[in-house]
Design a protein around this motif. Sequence first.
Motif, mmCIF file in Angstrom:
data_model
loop_
_atom_site.group_PDB
_atom_site.id
_atom_site.type_symbol
_atom_site.label_atom_id
_atom_site.label_comp_id
_atom_site.label_asym_id
_atom_site.label_seq_id
_atom_site.Cartn_x
_atom_site.Cartn_y
_atom_site.Cartn_z
ATOM 1 N N ARG A 42 -2.555 4.860 5.762
ATOM 2 C CA ARG A 42 -2.964 3.769 4.877
ATOM 3 C C ARG A 42 -1.815 3.190 4.074
ATOM 4 N NH1 ARG A 42 -8.398 5.500 1.904
ATOM 5 N NH2 ARG A 42 -8.008 3.443 1.063
ATOM 6 N N ALA A 43 -0.568 3.598 4.343
ATOM 7 C CA ALA A 43 0.533 3.217 3.465
ATOM 8 C C ALA A 43 1.668 2.499 4.180
ATOM 9 C CB ALA A 43 1.076 4.473 2.780
ATOM 10 N N ASP A 44 2.262 1.545 3.475
ATOM 11 C CA ASP A 44 3.483 0.897 3.920
ATOM 12 C C ASP A 44 4.690 1.768 3.586
ATOM 13 O OD1 ASP A 44 2.152 -1.563 4.673
ATOM 14 O OD2 ASP A 44 1.924 -1.917 2.524
ATOM 15 N N GLN A 77 0.880 -1.160 0.000
ATOM 16 C CA GLN A 77 0.000 0.000 0.000
ATOM 17 C C GLN A 77 0.922 1.215 0.000
ATOM 18 O OE1 GLN A 77 -3.137 -0.176 2.846
ATOM 19 N NE2 GLN A 77 -3.716 -2.213 2.209
ATOM 20 N N VAL A 78 0.810 2.044 -1.022
ATOM 21 C CA VAL A 78 1.730 3.150 -1.223
ATOM 22 C C VAL A 78 0.970 4.463 -1.212
ATOM 23 C CG1 VAL A 78 3.489 4.114 -2.759
ATOM 24 C CG2 VAL A 78 3.155 1.641 -2.658
ATOM 25 N N GLY A 79 1.497 5.430 -0.453
ATOM 26 C CA GLY A 79 0.956 6.779 -0.462
ATOM 27 C C GLY A 79 1.833 7.658 -1.328
ATOM 28 N N VAL A 80 1.225 8.454 -2.169
ATOM 29 C CA VAL A 80 1.970 9.402 -3.001
ATOM 30 C C VAL A 80 1.510 10.801 -2.606
ATOM 31 C CG1 VAL A 80 2.494 10.196 -5.343
ATOM 32 C CG2 VAL A 80 2.176 7.752 -4.896
ATOM 33 N N ILE A 81 2.450 11.592 -2.097
ATOM 34 C CA ILE A 81 2.153 12.970 -1.710
ATOM 35 C C ILE A 81 2.616 13.860 -2.856
ATOM 36 C CG2 ILE A 81 2.501 14.774 0.030
ATOM 37 C CD1 ILE A 81 1.263 12.132 1.123
ATOM 38 N N GLY A 82 1.679 14.520 -3.473
ATOM 39 C CA GLY A 82 1.957 15.339 -4.651
ATOM 40 C C GLY A 82 1.434 14.617 -5.878
ATOM 41 N N HIS A 83 0.383 15.148 -6.466
ATOM 42 C CA HIS A 83 -0.264 14.482 -7.593
ATOM 43 C C HIS A 83 -0.248 15.394 -8.815
ATOM 44 C CE1 HIS A 83 -3.635 12.108 -9.507
ATOM 45 N NE2 HIS A 83 -2.778 11.182 -9.123
#
Length: 110
Positions: free
Chosen positions: A73-75, A20-26
Motif C-alpha cells: 500500500r506504500a510508495d 502513501q507511506v508505510g511505517v514499519i515500527g510504531h
Amino acid sequence: MLPRRLLRGHRVVGRRRHLQVGVIGHGNMGRGVAASLARAGHDVVVYDADGAQTLRRPSTITAVDSVAAACRRADAVLLSLPHEAAERAVVADLLEARPPLVLNLGTSSV
C-alpha cells in the motif's frame, strides 16, 4: 527530496505531492513520524510486530497486519525499528515485497 520517478503520477495537495507511506515500527519514534506524515496530508499505514503498539494511533493512520501489507500500500516504506535484530527480522519481507523506496531512519536508542 524524493526521486522524481517516485513522485510521477501522484496527486498534488497544495504545492506538495501526496504519497502513501508505510511505517514499519510504531514505537515512540515511529509513532511520531507516522503522525507527522498524516498531519502533512499523506496516507499512512503502520505495522509493528507488537500489534498492541498500533492500537495507539490516530484514526487517520491505518494499521496493517504484516510488513508485506504495508509495502503493498506504500510508495515509500520507512523503518523505525529499535535495534538491528528487529531490522534483520523484516529484511526477508522487504525483499519479497519490493517496495519502490525503503528508508531506514536509524531510530534505535542503542
